[in-house]
Design a protein around this motif. Sequence first.
Motif, PDB file in Angstrom:
ATOM      1  N   LEU A  79      -4.259  -6.368   3.678  1.00  0.00           N
ATOM      2  CA  LEU A  79      -3.300  -5.490   3.010  1.00  0.00           C
ATOM      3  C   LEU A  79      -1.901  -5.830   3.500  1.00  0.00           C
ATOM      4  O   LEU A  79      -1.628  -5.797   4.699  1.00  0.00           O
ATOM      5  CB  LEU A  79      -3.642  -4.028   3.322  1.00  0.00           C
ATOM      6  N   ASP A  80      -1.028  -6.191   2.556  1.00  0.00           N
ATOM      7  CA  ASP A  80       0.371  -6.496   2.864  1.00  0.00           C
ATOM      8  C   ASP A  80       1.221  -5.369   2.301  1.00  0.00           C
ATOM      9  O   ASP A  80       1.521  -5.338   1.106  1.00  0.00           O
ATOM     10  CB  ASP A  80       0.774  -7.833   2.246  1.00  0.00           C
ATOM     11  N   VAL A  81       1.586  -4.425   3.170  1.00  0.00           N
ATOM     12  CA  VAL A  81       2.299  -3.237   2.699  1.00  0.00           C
ATOM     13  C   VAL A  81       3.770  -3.529   2.434  1.00  0.00           C
ATOM     14  O   VAL A  81       4.454  -2.723   1.792  1.00  0.00           O
ATOM     15  CB  VAL A  81       2.157  -2.070   3.699  1.00  0.00           C
ATOM     16  N   GLU A  82       4.274  -4.659   2.920  1.00  0.00           N
ATOM     17  CA  GLU A  82       5.659  -5.022   2.632  1.00  0.00           C
ATOM     18  C   GLU A  82       5.766  -5.639   1.241  1.00  0.00           C
ATOM     19  O   GLU A  82       6.676  -5.323   0.467  1.00  0.00           O
ATOM     20  CB  GLU A  82       6.183  -5.991   3.704  1.00  0.00           C
ATOM     21  N   ARG A  84       3.432  -5.212  -0.982  1.00  0.00           N
ATOM     22  CA  ARG A  84       2.626  -4.333  -1.838  1.00  0.00           C
ATOM     23  C   ARG A  84       1.522  -5.118  -2.536  1.00  0.00           C
ATOM     24  O   ARG A  84       1.412  -5.159  -3.755  1.00  0.00           O
ATOM     25  CB  ARG A  84       3.498  -3.609  -2.867  1.00  0.00           C
ATOM     26  N   TYR A 101      -5.119   4.907  -0.323  1.00  0.00           N
ATOM     27  CA  TYR A 101      -6.054   4.287   0.615  1.00  0.00           C
ATOM     28  C   TYR A 101      -7.193   5.271   0.879  1.00  0.00           C
ATOM     29  O   TYR A 101      -6.996   6.308   1.519  1.00  0.00           O
ATOM     30  CB  TYR A 101      -5.314   3.945   1.902  1.00  0.00           C
ATOM     31  N   SER A 240      -2.295  -3.940   9.050  1.00  0.00           N
ATOM     32  CA  SER A 240      -1.301  -4.051   7.984  1.00  0.00           C
ATOM     33  C   SER A 240       0.075  -3.537   8.406  1.00  0.00           C
ATOM     34  O   SER A 240       1.065  -3.751   7.705  1.00  0.00           O
ATOM     35  CB  SER A 240      -1.774  -3.284   6.745  1.00  0.00           C
ATOM     36  N   LEU A 242       0.587  -0.182   9.069  1.00  0.00           N
ATOM     37  CA  LEU A 242       0.640   1.253   8.837  1.00  0.00           C
ATOM     38  C   LEU A 242       0.492   1.994  10.170  1.00  0.00           C
ATOM     39  O   LEU A 242      -0.243   1.565  11.059  1.00  0.00           O
ATOM     40  CB  LEU A 242      -0.480   1.679   7.892  1.00  0.00           C
ATOM     41  N   SER A 258       1.834   7.971   3.832  1.00  0.00           N
ATOM     42  CA  SER A 258       1.960   7.343   5.133  1.00  0.00           C
ATOM     43  C   SER A 258       3.342   7.626   5.697  1.00  0.00           C
ATOM     44  O   SER A 258       4.350   7.495   4.999  1.00  0.00           O
ATOM     45  CB  SER A 258       1.757   5.827   5.002  1.00  0.00           C
ATOM     46  N   HIS A 261       5.044   4.124   5.606  1.00  0.00           N
ATOM     47  CA  HIS A 261       5.181   3.445   4.316  1.00  0.00           C
ATOM     48  C   HIS A 261       4.873   4.458   3.203  1.00  0.00           C
ATOM     49  O   HIS A 261       3.717   4.597   2.790  1.00  0.00           O
ATOM     50  CB  HIS A 261       4.234   2.256   4.228  1.00  0.00           C
ATOM     51  N   ASP A 263       5.007   4.601   0.097  1.00  0.00           N
ATOM     52  CA  ASP A 263       4.339   4.199  -1.141  1.00  0.00           C
ATOM     53  C   ASP A 263       2.825   4.144  -0.973  1.00  0.00           C
ATOM     54  O   ASP A 263       2.101   3.881  -1.937  1.00  0.00           O
ATOM     55  CB  ASP A 263       4.852   2.832  -1.608  1.00  0.00           C
ATOM     56  N   VAL A 264       2.345   4.387   0.250  1.00  0.00           N
ATOM     57  CA  VAL A 264       0.920   4.400   0.539  1.00  0.00           C
ATOM     58  C   VAL A 264       0.488   5.844   0.814  1.00  0.00           C
ATOM     59  O   VAL A 264       1.058   6.513   1.677  1.00  0.00           O
ATOM     60  CB  VAL A 264       0.585   3.516   1.755  1.00  0.00           C
TER      61      VAL A 264
END
Length: 382
Positions: A79-82, A84, A101, A240, A242, A258, A261, A263-264
Amino acid sequence: MTDILVLGAGYTGVVAAIRTAVRTRRTGGRVKLVNASPRFTERLRLHQTAAGQRLADLQLEDVVAGTGIEFVQGRVAGLDVERRQARLQDGRVLGYDKLIYALGTVTDASVPGVAEHAFVYDDYAGTVRLAERLGALTSGTVVVAGGGLTGVESAAEIAEARPHLHVVLLTRGRPGSMMGERARAHLDAALERLGVEVRTGADITKVLPEGVELAGGELVHSDATLWTAGTRGLPLAAESGLTVDAHGRIVVDAALRSVSHPDVYAVGDAAAVSQPYGVLHGTCQGGIPTGLHAADSLAATLRGRTPKAFRFGYVHQPVSLGRKDAVIQFTRPDDSPRRWYLKGRAAITYKETVSSSPIPTFTLLKRGLVPVWVFALSAGLG
């Protein structure tokens, strides 16, 4: 269009996906639901699967049919949260604008030998392997490690279904310790009636191919060991970037986003959700309301509105004791026991009602409706 990715299709992930699809349909939401297996697993009933019972074969594509949700079968590997993006084990990469998630937790295998020699409830396939092992035994000993509700239900179910096997429940504390005295007394009596040997004060230091080792060096023989003594979040979340708690669960704010982050969104067992009385512990009772609330929070955000704060109160601790007995401890919102409890036939009826097929709940959600019991839990009226 807003691409919304839901990772995990257990109870919580499915309700989050359906609710999100319904609530964002008019604002351009496109929902993809990702799960390693095409089958919907009734985790509340895995102890029945372990005992050899056949449950309904619910396919996820059928479960979400008519919602506009795209089901993607695949195991999440990264998972690449940067950027997305979620990367699947087969190399596929799925982008998203918003992520929910819902990958839950896995067995805490920090005790040596658990990963190599114990059966666990991490997925349906693993539970089927346990059922096959138990079915192949004409005699012998089954060790269930952990005296929480999952361990108690498993020990009782296996002892009733396989009376030729000797079931040993190893636990540090008293089984059902969170219950009131009268409910615990009924639980104790049921385990004794089923022939389950309960050993309290048992500190397991190692799981071996043919048994477990206790602190002090005592060896307890086992022809099959089931480990139910604790869970933790998947390493994926922490890896990731988080923010997670000590158990690997994603730390979220009042809207279930989160804290690192936004957007999560994290829901169910995978989320560290704080309430005035503490952090929620993993149950379907709390998981489904978090899935619905995250969907509503996400939809509100897309409309430019401020999401409401999540509120939740526990109602009960339902425990099946085989197919012929059960006990229900009613609780205060903080999960401490009230005076009231059910046992026997009344408890069986209650337990089977609350643990019945999730399809009616999913059907209501597809129509934009929410079951009344969810309102009660989310309002903290337990």
